[in-house]
Write a protein that holds these residues in place. Structure first.
Motif, mmCIF file in Angstrom:
data_model
loop_
_atom_site.group_PDB
_atom_site.id
_atom_site.type_symbol
_atom_site.label_atom_id
_atom_site.label_comp_id
_atom_site.label_asym_id
_atom_site.label_seq_id
_atom_site.Cartn_x
_atom_site.Cartn_y
_atom_site.Cartn_z
ATOM 1 N N HIS A 1 10.635 -13.106 14.222
ATOM 2 C CA HIS A 1 9.559 -12.115 14.314
ATOM 3 C C HIS A 1 9.404 -11.613 15.751
ATOM 4 O O HIS A 1 9.222 -10.414 15.979
ATOM 5 C CB HIS A 1 8.233 -12.705 13.820
ATOM 6 C CG HIS A 1 8.063 -12.637 12.350
ATOM 7 N ND1 HIS A 1 8.585 -13.581 11.502
ATOM 8 C CD2 HIS A 1 7.429 -11.733 11.574
ATOM 9 C CE1 HIS A 1 8.274 -13.255 10.269
ATOM 10 N NE2 HIS A 1 7.576 -12.135 10.278
ATOM 11 N N LEU B 1 0.205 -14.671 5.358
ATOM 12 C CA LEU B 1 1.262 -14.043 4.550
ATOM 13 C C LEU B 1 0.695 -13.458 3.258
ATOM 14 O O LEU B 1 1.085 -12.359 2.840
ATOM 15 C CB LEU B 1 2.349 -15.069 4.212
ATOM 16 C CG LEU B 1 3.241 -15.513 5.360
ATOM 17 C CD1 LEU B 1 4.131 -16.668 4.924
ATOM 18 C CD2 LEU B 1 4.081 -14.349 5.872
ATOM 19 N N TRP C 1 -1.243 -10.273 4.133
ATOM 20 C CA TRP C 1 -0.380 -9.193 4.615
ATOM 21 C C TRP C 1 0.544 -8.640 3.534
ATOM 22 O O TRP C 1 0.609 -7.422 3.332
ATOM 23 C CB TRP C 1 0.453 -9.710 5.800
ATOM 24 C CG TRP C 1 1.707 -8.942 6.036
ATOM 25 C CD1 TRP C 1 1.814 -7.728 6.657
ATOM 26 C CD2 TRP C 1 3.028 -9.301 5.615
ATOM 27 N NE1 TRP C 1 3.122 -7.323 6.656
ATOM 28 C CE2 TRP C 1 3.890 -8.270 6.022
ATOM 29 C CE3 TRP C 1 3.559 -10.395 4.936
ATOM 30 C CZ2 TRP C 1 5.252 -8.306 5.769
ATOM 31 C CZ3 TRP C 1 4.917 -10.424 4.697
ATOM 32 C CH2 TRP C 1 5.747 -9.391 5.108
ATOM 33 N N ALA C 2 1.275 -9.502 2.853
ATOM 34 C CA ALA C 2 2.382 -9.055 1.994
ATOM 35 C C ALA C 2 1.967 -8.105 0.871
ATOM 36 O O ALA C 2 2.573 -7.031 0.733
ATOM 37 C CB ALA C 2 3.142 -10.256 1.432
ATOM 38 N N ASP D 1 1.054 -4.684 2.401
ATOM 39 C CA ASP D 1 2.219 -4.020 2.974
ATOM 40 C C ASP D 1 3.144 -3.518 1.869
ATOM 41 O O ASP D 1 3.671 -2.407 1.951
ATOM 42 C CB ASP D 1 2.962 -4.987 3.899
ATOM 43 C CG ASP D 1 3.914 -4.273 4.824
ATOM 44 O OD1 ASP D 1 3.449 -3.782 5.868
ATOM 45 O OD2 ASP D 1 5.118 -4.202 4.504
ATOM 46 N N MET D 2 3.309 -4.330 0.840
ATOM 47 C CA MET D 2 4.190 -3.947 -0.265
ATOM 48 C C MET D 2 3.614 -2.771 -1.050
ATOM 49 O O MET D 2 4.355 -1.855 -1.436
ATOM 50 C CB MET D 2 4.450 -5.145 -1.175
ATOM 51 C CG MET D 2 5.243 -6.241 -0.483
ATOM 52 S SD MET D 2 5.285 -7.762 -1.432
ATOM 53 C CE MET D 2 7.014 -7.790 -1.889
ATOM 54 N N SER E 1 3.949 0.373 1.088
ATOM 55 C CA SER E 1 5.363 0.763 1.116
ATOM 56 C C SER E 1 5.799 1.357 -0.210
ATOM 57 O O SER E 1 6.521 2.365 -0.244
ATOM 58 C CB SER E 1 6.233 -0.450 1.458
ATOM 59 O OG SER E 1 5.936 -0.916 2.755
ATOM 60 N N ASN F 1 11.239 -1.642 2.787
ATOM 61 C CA ASN F 1 10.142 -2.483 3.259
ATOM 62 C C ASN F 1 9.779 -3.547 2.231
ATOM 63 O O ASN F 1 9.464 -4.678 2.595
ATOM 64 C CB ASN F 1 8.908 -1.645 3.586
ATOM 65 C CG ASN F 1 8.991 -0.989 4.940
ATOM 66 O OD1 ASN F 1 10.034 -0.988 5.580
ATOM 67 N ND2 ASN F 1 7.903 -0.413 5.378
ATOM 68 N N ASP G 1 9.861 -7.437 3.022
ATOM 69 C CA ASP G 1 8.676 -8.261 2.768
ATOM 70 C C ASP G 1 8.989 -9.407 1.817
ATOM 71 O O ASP G 1 8.546 -10.539 2.024
ATOM 72 C CB ASP G 1 7.545 -7.411 2.184
ATOM 73 C CG ASP G 1 7.001 -6.383 3.163
ATOM 74 O OD1 ASP G 1 7.370 -6.429 4.352
ATOM 75 O OD2 ASP G 1 6.204 -5.525 2.729
ATOM 76 N N THR G 2 9.751 -9.119 0.771
ATOM 77 C CA THR G 2 10.138 -10.158 -0.188
ATOM 78 C C THR G 2 10.976 -11.233 0.500
ATOM 79 O O THR G 2 10.769 -12.436 0.277
ATOM 80 C CB THR G 2 10.912 -9.540 -1.368
ATOM 81 O OG1 THR G 2 10.061 -8.569 -2.008
ATOM 82 C CG2 THR G 2 11.338 -10.584 -2.368
ATOM 83 N N ALA H 1 10.899 -11.987 3.722
ATOM 84 C CA ALA H 1 10.005 -12.740 4.614
ATOM 85 C C ALA H 1 9.206 -13.775 3.825
ATOM 86 O O ALA H 1 9.075 -14.926 4.251
ATOM 87 C CB ALA H 1 9.065 -11.784 5.354
#
Length: 150
Positions: A18, A99, A102-103, A106-107, A110, A118, A122-123, A125
């Protein structure tokens, strides 16, 4: 090497990744290597021909995101060190919670912009960070409650 030690090292490596990405984003935001990524997003917002100002703004946003990722990596590193040195399940839980907050957001953002790369990032990460963090949290909770060396 114990399972715990291996998992902790894995988390340290993801934190380092990161940090590296955060450092590279401002340097590579306008480079040819990111052109395909930028073009895909620009096509969604501007159509086939994004204006120069739109392209410049996009490079600026990607560059600006770099320091954000760097700061998140530093915070992640701090929690990882606390979790590691103190066998602190709470530190691992906070990384997990971060996580999980965020995920999905973000997903969703995106996906709405049809930025599928993205979602894949993300997946990835989540796949490389969430299982080890869950395991570390479980191990350190068991250690705390049973005082067992794991």
């Amino acid at each position: 090497m114990t399972t715990r030690a291996w998992l902790v090292r894995w988390i340290y490596m993801t934190v380092a990744a990161h940090l590296m990405v955060g450092v590279l984003l401002p340097l590579c935001a306008g480079a040819a290597v990111t052109e395909g990524y930028r073009r895909g997003i620009e096509d969604f917002f501007f159509g086939a021909d994004a204006p120069a100002a739109g392209k410049a703004l996009h490079v600026w946003w990607i560059s600006l995101f770099g320091p954000t990722v760097q700061a998140a990596a530093i915070w992640m590193a701090g929690l990882a060190v606390i979790g590691d040195k103190q066998r602190n399940a709470f530190a691992w839980a906070m990384l997990i919670l971060g996580l999980l907050v965020w995920a999905p957001q973000d997903m969703l953002i995106s996906a709405r912009a049809h930025c599928w790369i993205n979602l894949w990032i993300d997946t990835l990460a989540l796949a490389v960070m969430l299982p080890p963090l869950l395991w570390l949290c479980k191990l350190d909770l068991a250690f705390k409650h049973r005082k067992v060396t794991l």
